[in-house]
Every structure is written in structure tokens, then in C-alpha cells.
Scaffold this active site. Structure first.
Site, PDB file in Angstrom:
ATOM      1  N   GLU A 273       0.825  -1.204   0.000  1.00  0.00           N
ATOM      2  CA  GLU A 273       0.000   0.000   0.000  1.00  0.00           C
ATOM      3  C   GLU A 273       0.864   1.260   0.000  1.00  0.00           C
ATOM      4  OE1 GLU A 273      -2.238  -0.382   3.626  1.00  0.00           O
ATOM      5  OE2 GLU A 273      -3.355  -2.133   2.944  1.00  0.00           O
ATOM      6  N   ARG A 276       3.405   7.605  -0.189  1.00  0.00           N
ATOM      7  CA  ARG A 276       4.414   8.652  -0.322  1.00  0.00           C
ATOM      8  C   ARG A 276       5.446   8.364  -1.418  1.00  0.00           C
ATOM      9  NH1 ARG A 276       5.793  11.800   4.187  1.00  0.00           N
ATOM     10  NH2 ARG A 276       4.946  10.128   5.490  1.00  0.00           N
ATOM     11  N   ARG A 312       2.584  20.052   6.557  1.00  0.00           N
ATOM     12  CA  ARG A 312       3.591  19.124   7.092  1.00  0.00           C
ATOM     13  C   ARG A 312       4.684  19.791   7.925  1.00  0.00           C
ATOM     14  NH1 ARG A 312       6.547  16.144   4.703  1.00  0.00           N
ATOM     15  NH2 ARG A 312       6.171  14.260   5.915  1.00  0.00           N
ATOM     16  N   TYR A 316       4.546  18.360  11.652  1.00  0.00           N
ATOM     17  CA  TYR A 316       5.559  17.351  11.997  1.00  0.00           C
ATOM     18  C   TYR A 316       6.974  17.931  12.061  1.00  0.00           C
ATOM     19  CZ  TYR A 316       1.857  14.578   9.683  1.00  0.00           C
ATOM     20  OH  TYR A 316       0.666  14.044   9.267  1.00  0.00           O
ATOM     21  N   CYS A 342      -2.293  33.704  10.745  1.00  0.00           N
ATOM     22  CA  CYS A 342      -2.011  34.387  12.014  1.00  0.00           C
ATOM     23  C   CYS A 342      -1.614  33.438  13.129  1.00  0.00           C
ATOM     24  CB  CYS A 342      -3.232  35.207  12.408  1.00  0.00           C
ATOM     25  SG  CYS A 342      -3.651  36.350  11.104  1.00  0.00           S
ATOM     26  N   GLU A 343      -0.556  32.708  12.921  1.00  0.00           N
ATOM     27  CA  GLU A 343       0.019  31.845  13.950  1.00  0.00           C
ATOM     28  C   GLU A 343       1.515  31.761  13.689  1.00  0.00           C
ATOM     29  OE1 GLU A 343      -1.463  27.977  14.653  1.00  0.00           O
ATOM     30  OE2 GLU A 343      -3.449  28.429  13.887  1.00  0.00           O
ATOM     31  N   TYR A 371       0.635  13.946   0.811  1.00  0.00           N
ATOM     32  CA  TYR A 371       0.230  14.588   2.056  1.00  0.00           C
ATOM     33  C   TYR A 371       0.400  16.104   1.986  1.00  0.00           C
ATOM     34  CZ  TYR A 371       0.640   9.695   3.303  1.00  0.00           C
ATOM     35  OH  TYR A 371       0.512   8.329   3.301  1.00  0.00           O
TER      36      TYR A 371
HETATM   37  N1  LLP Z   1      -1.520   1.941   4.482  1.00  0.00           N
HETATM   38  C1  LLP Z   1      -2.000   2.380   5.662  1.00  0.00           C
HETATM   39  C2  LLP Z   1      -2.900   1.522   6.421  1.00  0.00           C
HETATM   40  C3  LLP Z   1      -1.621   3.641   6.136  1.00  0.00           C
HETATM   41  O1  LLP Z   1      -2.087   4.068   7.310  1.00  0.00           O
HETATM   42  C4  LLP Z   1      -0.746   4.454   5.370  1.00  0.00           C
HETATM   43  C5  LLP Z   1      -0.351   5.785   5.828  1.00  0.00           C
HETATM   44  C6  LLP Z   1      -0.299   3.956   4.130  1.00  0.00           C
HETATM   45  C7  LLP Z   1      -0.704   2.691   3.724  1.00  0.00           C
HETATM   46  C8  LLP Z   1       0.602   4.737   3.234  1.00  0.00           C
HETATM   47  O2  LLP Z   1       1.824   5.010   3.818  1.00  0.00           O
HETATM   48  P1  LLP Z   1       3.005   5.686   2.954  1.00  0.00           P
HETATM   49  O3  LLP Z   1       3.456   4.678   1.932  1.00  0.00           O
HETATM   50  O4  LLP Z   1       2.487   6.912   2.337  1.00  0.00           O
HETATM   51  O5  LLP Z   1       4.051   5.965   3.964  1.00  0.00           O
HETATM   52  N2  LLP Z   1       0.393  12.702   6.915  1.00  0.00           N
HETATM   53  C9  LLP Z   1       1.651  12.054   7.194  1.00  0.00           C
HETATM   54  C10 LLP Z   1       1.673  10.621   6.740  1.00  0.00           C
HETATM   55  C11 LLP Z   1       0.594   9.772   7.376  1.00  0.00           C
HETATM   56  C12 LLP Z   1       0.596   8.350   6.910  1.00  0.00           C
HETATM   57  C13 LLP Z   1      -0.571   7.603   7.430  1.00  0.00           C
HETATM   58  N3  LLP Z   1      -0.740   6.284   6.947  1.00  0.00           N
HETATM   59  C14 LLP Z   1       2.774  12.859   6.553  1.00  0.00           C
HETATM   60  O6  LLP Z   1       2.507  13.909   5.953  1.00  0.00           O
HETATM   61  O7  LLP Z   1       3.947  12.507   6.674  1.00  0.00           O
END
Ligand code: LLP
Length: 423
Positions: A273, A276, A312, A316, A342-343, A371
Site C-alpha cells: 500500500e 508517499r 507538514r 511534523y 495568524c500563527e 500529504y
Molecule cells: N496503508 C495504511 C494503512 C496507512 O495508514 C498508510 C499511511 C499507508 C498505507 C501509506 O503510507 P506511505 O506509503 O504513504 O508511507 N500525513 C503524514 C503521513 C501519514 C501516513 C498515514 N498512513 C505525513 O505527511 O507525513
């Protein structure tokens, strides 16, 4: 690898000068490269060529319909986490039998929609969710294909907000609970346990946590076989990191080689899955410098993109490379790049040294394809940015810039009703 490069001192998205797109569509502007997107998908997907597998792009990373459509044409399935993402995936033409549904809080109506769509599989995260799916499937006279999400208690060594496979996280079932829940699944008439799932976190820059999680799942698989449960799918989630700054994450090929090796002899289809790693370096966010100023000894570059456009860094402390769209003369500056919100938490970069810019110049924030737009909001009543897809020397607008009316449209009716309330 991406197709945002300088040619004759001007940043290009593939073959188009970024400044030309800004002239036509304004700022803040998200620009994606279709060639980069396809290349990333192919690089990832082909890393698992040696085994039965299905790459289910994680829609949450970037859910624009056009981007999903391109990926679906390349053969991608999707990992979804809401009814809204299911709606998008189907609208974009993702085959229903390539959709897996993850998430800890699926509502009854969402489960119903996914059952009616006949998706491949639900990744179930609790006993109550399993019971709910069974009941809804019974009402619809269907059998839901499910896997259980196992929390393998592996440290992904990433930001705590995006670690998901530790026992203190809300995700999945502990291994003892998962065993009991599989036994329950086996006894329920309207669910069919066909898979096993885990996802340990995001922006992982090492192979070892993936392999550790897989080892634990393999041991667990042995226990399932003893219980007479034979699964067809092993879903290892997403999480592979990308280079924002100086990270050196494994190449998808390295991940592929290691997982294929570790899965030898196991008769399952591997599901992945990735989010990113497919979309991250596929997009940039372009902003225009409104003002520069120096308070005491600190310099601020105030741009027209803010935390509502790219949250982001604020959320983070994430790093996004920032560079001017027109290459300068080599002179550098050190500044905070901030937005108009305004922060003090509204910044794209802090204490960053980059080629000097002045009022009216354009700045690009790189690696904003994942993201980025999806986490944007209208905070401070700022209409969301436009999104453009480029391929070679052609481009299309894939999401219009929001206008002021989009900010108030859903509130208009209330405006007349509020008078009634106060009579
Ligand atoms: N599968 C599940 C069940 C997940 O919860 C996620 C991401 C992915 C796949 C995909 O993960 P990736 O390959 O994108 O790492 N907003 C945060 C990232 C949150 C990820 C949440 N879950 C950021 O901007 O870094």
C-alpha cells in the site's frame, strides 16, 4: 528521481517553465509530473515482479481523481480509508477487485458502501468491527472478504505521529487478540478470512522494520495454518520513505528483493500500500514572495502559501526543500519562509539557507505531492490552491482554484435560517 529540473536557470515541470504555469493559474499552485508519477509506480510495482502481488496505491497520500486515473491505467489498485476515498477510487476507474479498505473507524454506512461495491477486502482492526461487518454483510446477503490487521509491535523509527505498528498505537490487533478474532471470523457466516495485514508506519528509511514485521507475520501465519485458516493475501501496508533532505531510504528494488526472498515458499499474493513513495516527489507547491523583512536579526520571507496549503512543516516539523523558480546569481540568504496565517506555527521552512529572493519572486517547495494538497484546508478563509498535471510539454488543470463562493456555499442556507432561529 523526478522531472522538476532547471533548464537555462528556470525551473521546469517536465518541459514547461513553472513560471509559465504560474502566469496562467496564479499561486499558490500545486504542479505534478505525470512522467514522474508513472515512473515511480512502475519502479515500485516491478520490484515485486518475481511474485504474485498487487500494488494498492494509498489514496490518502494524494487523492486527486486525475492522479488516481493515471495510476489505475498503469495497473494500480488502491488502499482506501473512508467512504470518500472509495467514491474517488471508483470515480477514477480503479477496478473494484483491486481495492482494499483499511482504517480503525469504519462506519456502518461506509462498510455497506464497500460491500455493495464488492471490493477485494476489508482490513479489519477490531473484534467489534468484524462483528459489524458480519452483520451488515448478512443484511445484504453477502460474504465480506476480510483480513485482520495485526499490530506486530515493531518500531519503525519514524516520527511518532506516523508510527502505527507499536503496541501503544491505536492500530490493529495484538497477536493474541488477532488469533481469537480469526477464530471468531472462521465461525461467522458472513465474513471470509482471506488475508493478513499490517502497516507499521510511514517515511521509513530502513529495511529492517519491514523485515522484522514480516518475520512476525510469518510466525503468526504458522499459527493460523494450525487453526485451519489458509489465507490468500498478505498485506504489508505502505511506509517506504523518500528523500526530502538527506534521508537515504532503500530503493523499492531493495525492498522488493528482501521481501521476495523472505516470502519464498509462502503461497500468498503480496499486497503493498505505498503512498508517499509514489506521489511524494511527483509534486511541487509554488508560491510567490509577497514581502521580505528583517526583525532584529531574523529575516522572514513571507509567501502566499501557508500551513493551510502545506501543513507538514507545521505539524511534523517536516523538511521540504525550498528553492527559487528562477535561479539567482549565487547569492544566498538565511530566513524563515512563512505564510500569511495568524500563527507563529505557520511556516514552510525555518532558518533555511537558500538562494536569495525578493518581493515578487517565485519559490517552490519540493516533495509536496504526498500529504500536501490532501491535508490542505480553508483555514483563515483561504480558498484551496489549484492543481496542474504536466506531461512533457502539455498540461491540464486537474483541480480548479477555489473561489470565495466555495468558502461560503454550504453556509448560505443557514444565513436565512439563522433569522428564524432568532425570532
Ligand atoms: N496503508 C495504511 C494503512 C496507512 O495508514 C498508510 C499511511 C499507508 C498505507 C501509506 O503510507 P506511505 O506509503 O504513504 O508511507 N500525513 C503524514 C503521513 C501519514 C501516513 C498515514 N498512513 C505525513 O505527511 O507525513
Amino acid at each position: 528521481m523526478h522531472y522538476f529540473q532547471y533548464k537555462d536557470g528556470h525551473l521546469h515541470a517536465e518541459d514547461i517553465p513553472v513560471a509559465d504555469l504560474v502566469r496562467e493559474y496564479g499561486t499558490p499552485l500545486y504542479i505534478y509530473s505525470a512522467t514522474t508519477l508513472k515512473r515511480h509506480f512502475k519502479a515500485f510495482d516491478s520490484a515485486f515482479e518475481g511474485i504474485h502481488h498487487l500494488t494498492c496505491y494509498s489514496v490518502k497520500a494524494n487523492s486527486n481523481l486525475s492522479l488516481l486515473k493515471i495510476l489505475a491505467k498503469e495497473g494500480a489498485g488502491t488502499d482506501i480509508v473512508s467512504g470518500g476515498e472509495l467514491f474517488r477510487a471508483l470515480r477514477a476507474g480503479v477496478p473494484r477487485n483491486k481495492i482494499v479498505y483499511s482504517g480503525v473507524g469504519k462506519k456502518a454506512v461506509e462498510i455497506q458502501e464497500a460491500l455493495l461495491a464488492d471490493i477485494l477486502m476489508f482490513n479489519v482492526e477490531s473484534r467489534q468491527e468484524l462483528e459489524r461487518i458480519n452483520a451488515i454483510a448478512a443484511d445484504l446477503d453477502k460474504v465480506a472478504r476480510i483480513s485482520l490487521r495485526i499490530n506486530p509491535d515493531v518500531d519503525p523509527k519514524t516520527h511518532p505521529y506516523i508510527s502505527t505498528g507499536l503496541k501503544e498505537n491505536k492500530f490493529g490487533l495484538s497477536r493474541p487478540d488477532a488469533l481469537e478474532t480469526y477464530a471468531l471470523a472462521k465461525s461467522l457466516p458472513n465474513v471470509d478470512p482471506i488475508g493478513m495485514d499490517c502497516h507499521i508506519g510511514s517515511q521509513l528509511t530502513k529495511l529492517s522494520p519491514f523485515l522484522e514485521a514480516l518475520d512476525r507475520l510469518k510466525a503468526f501465519h504458522g499459527q493460523l495454518l494450525e487453526m485451519g485458516i489458509k489465507i490468500k493475501y498478505l498485506d504489508l501496508g505502505g511506509g517506504l520513505g523518500i528523500t526530502y533532505n538527506e534521508e537515504e531510504p532503500p530503493h523499492p528494488e531493495d525492498l522488493g528483493r528482501a521481501l521476495v526472498e523472505s516470502l519464498k515458499g509462502m503461497d500468498v499474493t503480496l499486497i503493498l500500500e505505498p503512498g508517499r513513495v509514489i506521489a511524494g516527489n511527483t509534486g511541487i507547491l509554488v508560491a510567490e514572495v509577497q514581502y521580505t523583512k528583517t526583525n532584529e536579526d531574523k529575516t522572514f520571507v513571507i509567501v502566499d502559501a501557508a500551513m493551510n496549503d502545506l501543513v507538514r512543516p507545521s505539524l511534523y516539523g517536516s523538511y521540504h526543500r525550498i528553492a527559487p523558480v528562477k535561479e539567482g546569481n549565487g547569492e544566498q540568504m538565511t530566513a524563515d519562509v512563512v505564510g500569511p496565517i495568524c500563527e507563529s506555527g505557520d511556516f514552510l521552512a525555518k532558518n533555511r539557507t537558500f538562494p536569495k529572493v525578493a518581493q515578487g519572486d517565485l519559490l517552490a517547495a519540493f516533495s509536496a505531492g504526498a500529504y500536501g494538497f490532501v491535508m490542505s484546508s480553508q483555514y483563515n478563509s483561504r480558498p484551496r490552491a489549484a492543481e496542474i498535471m504536466v506531461e512533457g510539454d502539455k498540461h491540464v488543470l486537474i483541480r480548479k482554484r477555489e473561489v470565495y463562493n466555495d468558502l461560503v456555499e454550504l453556509e448560505e442556507e443557514g444565513l436565512s435560517l439563522i433569522d428564524e432561529l432568532q425570532k
